[in-house]
Motif scaffolding. Structure first.
Motif, mmCIF file in Angstrom:
data_model
loop_
_atom_site.group_PDB
_atom_site.id
_atom_site.type_symbol
_atom_site.label_atom_id
_atom_site.label_comp_id
_atom_site.label_asym_id
_atom_site.label_seq_id
_atom_site.Cartn_x
_atom_site.Cartn_y
_atom_site.Cartn_z
ATOM 1 N N ARG A 1 0.830 -1.205 0.000
ATOM 2 C CA ARG A 1 0.000 0.000 0.000
ATOM 3 C C ARG A 1 0.867 1.259 0.000
ATOM 4 N NH1 ARG A 1 -5.150 -0.469 3.882
ATOM 5 N NH2 ARG A 1 -5.469 1.525 2.827
ATOM 6 N N PRO A 2 0.295 2.377 -0.414
ATOM 7 C CA PRO A 2 1.072 3.619 -0.513
ATOM 8 C C PRO A 2 1.170 4.371 0.811
ATOM 9 C CG PRO A 2 -1.146 4.021 -1.322
ATOM 10 C CD PRO A 2 -1.092 2.554 -0.922
ATOM 11 N N ILE A 3 2.079 5.318 0.845
ATOM 12 C CA ILE A 3 2.162 6.283 1.943
ATOM 13 C C ILE A 3 1.930 7.684 1.378
ATOM 14 C CG2 ILE A 3 3.718 4.872 3.338
ATOM 15 C CD1 ILE A 3 6.042 6.661 2.323
ATOM 16 N N THR A 4 1.836 8.662 2.278
ATOM 17 C CA THR A 4 1.668 10.054 1.830
ATOM 18 C C THR A 4 3.024 10.757 1.806
ATOM 19 O OG1 THR A 4 1.386 10.897 4.071
ATOM 20 C CG2 THR A 4 -0.609 10.117 2.926
ATOM 21 N N ARG A 5 3.058 11.853 1.029
ATOM 22 C CA ARG A 5 4.280 12.663 1.003
ATOM 23 C C ARG A 5 4.550 13.313 2.360
ATOM 24 N NH1 ARG A 5 6.681 13.131 -3.971
ATOM 25 N NH2 ARG A 5 5.371 12.469 -5.703
ATOM 26 N N ASP A 6 3.493 13.645 3.081
ATOM 27 C CA ASP A 6 3.689 14.222 4.418
ATOM 28 C C ASP A 6 4.422 13.246 5.334
ATOM 29 O OD1 ASP A 6 2.471 16.548 3.685
ATOM 30 O OD2 ASP A 6 0.577 16.160 4.742
ATOM 31 N N LEU A 7 4.046 11.977 5.250
ATOM 32 C CA LEU A 7 4.713 10.977 6.079
ATOM 33 C C LEU A 7 6.186 10.846 5.668
ATOM 34 C CD1 LEU A 7 4.453 8.760 8.281
ATOM 35 C CD2 LEU A 7 4.020 7.150 6.419
ATOM 36 N N ALA A 8 6.417 10.790 4.376
ATOM 37 C CA ALA A 8 7.803 10.698 3.893
ATOM 38 C C ALA A 8 8.618 11.906 4.356
ATOM 39 C CB ALA A 8 7.813 10.587 2.367
ATOM 40 N N ASP A 9 8.024 13.090 4.295
ATOM 41 C CA ASP A 9 8.736 14.297 4.720
ATOM 42 C C ASP A 9 9.069 14.240 6.213
ATOM 43 O OD1 ASP A 9 8.539 15.235 2.145
ATOM 44 O OD2 ASP A 9 6.875 16.609 2.549
ATOM 45 N N PHE B 1 3.932 6.849 -3.531
ATOM 46 C CA PHE B 1 2.791 7.763 -3.365
ATOM 47 C C PHE B 1 1.669 7.504 -4.368
ATOM 48 C CE2 PHE B 1 6.906 9.921 -2.558
ATOM 49 C CZ PHE B 1 6.865 9.872 -1.178
ATOM 50 N N VAL B 2 1.827 6.448 -5.166
ATOM 51 C CA VAL B 2 0.814 6.123 -6.180
ATOM 52 C C VAL B 2 -0.351 5.380 -5.512
ATOM 53 C CG1 VAL B 2 0.358 4.780 -8.273
ATOM 54 C CG2 VAL B 2 2.548 5.996 -8.005
ATOM 55 N N ASP C 1 -3.708 3.052 -6.432
ATOM 56 C CA ASP C 1 -4.446 2.305 -7.454
ATOM 57 C C ASP C 1 -5.299 1.276 -6.717
ATOM 58 O OD1 ASP C 1 -5.425 0.863 -9.558
ATOM 59 O OD2 ASP C 1 -3.485 0.375 -10.444
ATOM 60 N N GLY C 2 -6.557 1.669 -6.400
ATOM 61 C CA GLY C 2 -7.388 0.812 -5.562
ATOM 62 C C GLY C 2 -6.685 0.601 -4.233
ATOM 63 N N HIS C 3 -6.587 -0.632 -3.849
ATOM 64 C CA HIS C 3 -5.954 -0.991 -2.586
ATOM 65 C C HIS C 3 -4.448 -0.721 -2.592
ATOM 66 C CE1 HIS C 3 -5.264 -3.737 0.902
ATOM 67 N NE2 HIS C 3 -4.139 -3.974 0.282
ATOM 68 N N PHE C 4 -3.860 -0.737 -3.784
ATOM 69 C CA PHE C 4 -2.409 -0.864 -3.906
ATOM 70 C C PHE C 4 -1.695 0.460 -4.216
ATOM 71 C CE2 PHE C 4 -4.217 -4.969 -5.359
ATOM 72 C CZ PHE C 4 -3.676 -5.802 -4.397
ATOM 73 N N ARG D 1 5.471 0.439 3.598
ATOM 74 C CA ARG D 1 4.220 0.130 4.284
ATOM 75 C C ARG D 1 3.802 -1.302 3.961
ATOM 76 N NH1 ARG D 1 -1.359 3.709 3.598
ATOM 77 N NH2 ARG D 1 -2.532 2.719 5.278
ATOM 78 N N GLY D 2 3.056 -1.913 4.865
ATOM 79 C CA GLY D 2 2.487 -3.236 4.611
ATOM 80 C C GLY D 2 1.085 -3.121 4.042
ATOM 81 N N GLY D 3 0.175 -3.905 4.596
ATOM 82 C CA GLY D 3 -1.209 -3.907 4.130
ATOM 83 C C GLY D 3 -1.485 -5.203 3.416
#
Lengths: 277, 277
Positions: free
Chosen positions: B11-19, B41-42, B44-47, B74-76
């Motif tokens: 699963r993706p993360i946000t840019r805020d988290l990366a920052d 940061f992409v 696509d549905g769940h992924f 990230r996991g998921g």
């Protein structure tokens, strides 16, 4: 007269439920007797009694020469803990019986089918009485166990191919264990309830390596899928088709089975509806 | 200088988290650079992108000779869909890298360990930043990847025995698939989050046939167990001990791993903390 013994290899039922099912069957089918084993009503944490109690009740029912069929009262979780030992302790009387259940009961059906004991059959169980349309589900299983014509009772795709039907989680969990039968050449039907679509995808991932050589897969109903925090992106049919394609297994379409009152009967193997006792 | 590349096989993360993670690491560890792949940061549905996009990003990170370690964002759910193909496309640069993750990342760690590629390591991932105590968890993994002394970073039971650590569901799902490494002689540590105790029992049932010959099992934290409509009747330790006894596997006690900020680092195999790059 068809004598049906009922035990609870997983979770218990209430006496009120047993009484309601008994009254229904007495009203509709005078030539059938239901015998609820006392173990059906035992509560021990999650289970209808501890492993020893559940195993003993199953053996009581299965090994009784005065009983024609063993009907599973309820699923939940627990049959897997006793199924392997159960099949080692069944006698000749068990070999001529129908064993009918689904969901968690699939562990027992698998172990019986692997061992070649009796006639394992997927179909509605006692606890289905509480569903909308539950009376029809109950009578579907009882009529099948009583040897009535199966045309309107059985899953409609049954043909010359041997077949099995399982809850998807149940089959994924038992695959790779000592309960797993050889399913080469079989049509395998799977259904699921109350699992996220990502979990459905994950279950097919872990299951498919164990289904190489099957004749094909049919998808039962995937119902009550919880809403996730985001859509998965593929529906259940797309997921099943994808994993079938990856595994080189033919996707044969749908199956009229599921955790609902419309759940149809699927006798394992090549047993025809007409061969019921 | 340690250069860490980050991608998101599930699963993706946000840019805020990366920052936020970049700022923390910049403040605490001047000799480490974090490179977040744009694929993190992409959505696509769940992924974090479709299978091809997630696989490509993983290969970008793993095959880059200018990178020392690959860190899972990230996991998921999702690494299992690309792990088998990924290991067939890794180059010589990947072989010298640390790959660090846990939870769903375990699919990738397993595939790498089976293939003998790189140094698979169980430990906190980028998304753990959001936990109470998350900064310590983040720095634990980054310090390990930077080759710092591991005495306070690693799970304390590490000894002369090879070992692995997995989320229990992840290991149960990958057992029996082409991702499963040979774990004979290993200490196997498992942890779980947000699963009912009956599901924990069921996971051990399906997993244990694949753990024959291991040196023993250690139980990490089984956290956030949902309340069921009735108590299961056995706690997680009793469940683990029971299935170990049934399988003839030594139960070795507990492991300091889990879905929490205290989750410790477990380098797979015999790699010692001091051998980190």
């Amino acid at each position: 007269m068809t004598r049906i013994a009922i035990c609870a290899p997983a979770r218990p039922i209430t006496r009120d439920l047993a009484d309601a099912v008994s009254a229904l069957v007495a009203r509709e089918m005078a030539d059938v007797t239901l015998n609820f084993h006392a173990q059906c009503f035992v509560e021990d944490g999650h289970f209808a009694g501890n492993d020893a109690a559940r195993l003993a009740a199953l053996l009581d029912c299965a090994n009784d020469p005065g009983t024609d069929a063993v009907w599973i009262a309820r699923g939940g979780y627990g049959s897997n803990r006793i199924a392997a030992e159960a099949v080692t302790r069944l006698n000749a009387a068990a070999s001529s019986k129908t064993f009918l259940g689904y969901s968690d009961g699939g562990y027992l059906l698998a172990a019986l089918y692997r061992a070649g004991i009796g006639r394992p059959v997927h179909g509605p169980i006692v606890v289905d009485m509480v569903r909308d349309g539950g009376e029809a589900a109950i009578l579907r299983s009882v009529r099948f166990m009583a040897g009535m014509d199966g045309a309107d009772l059985c899953e409609p795709s049954l043909d010359s191919c041997p077949r099995v039907a399982f809850n998807l989680t149940t089959l994924a969990i038992l695959a790779g264990t000592s309960l797993m039968p050889d399913l080469a050449g079989h049509v395998v039907m799977v259904e699921e309830v109350a699992e996220h679509l990502y979990a459905i995808d994950r279950l097919f991932f872990t299951l498919m390596p164990h289904l190489s050589g099957i004749a094909g897969l049919r998808l039962g109903r995937i119902s009550c899928v919880p809403e996730n925090d985001r859509p998965f992106g593929h529906n259940a049919e797309q997921i099943a088709r994808d994993w079938c394609a990856r595994a080189g297994v033919p996707f044969l379409g749908f199956a009229d089975i599921g955790h609902d009152a419309d759940n149809k009967v699927v006798p394992f193997g090549l047993a025809s509806p007409a061969s019921a006792p």
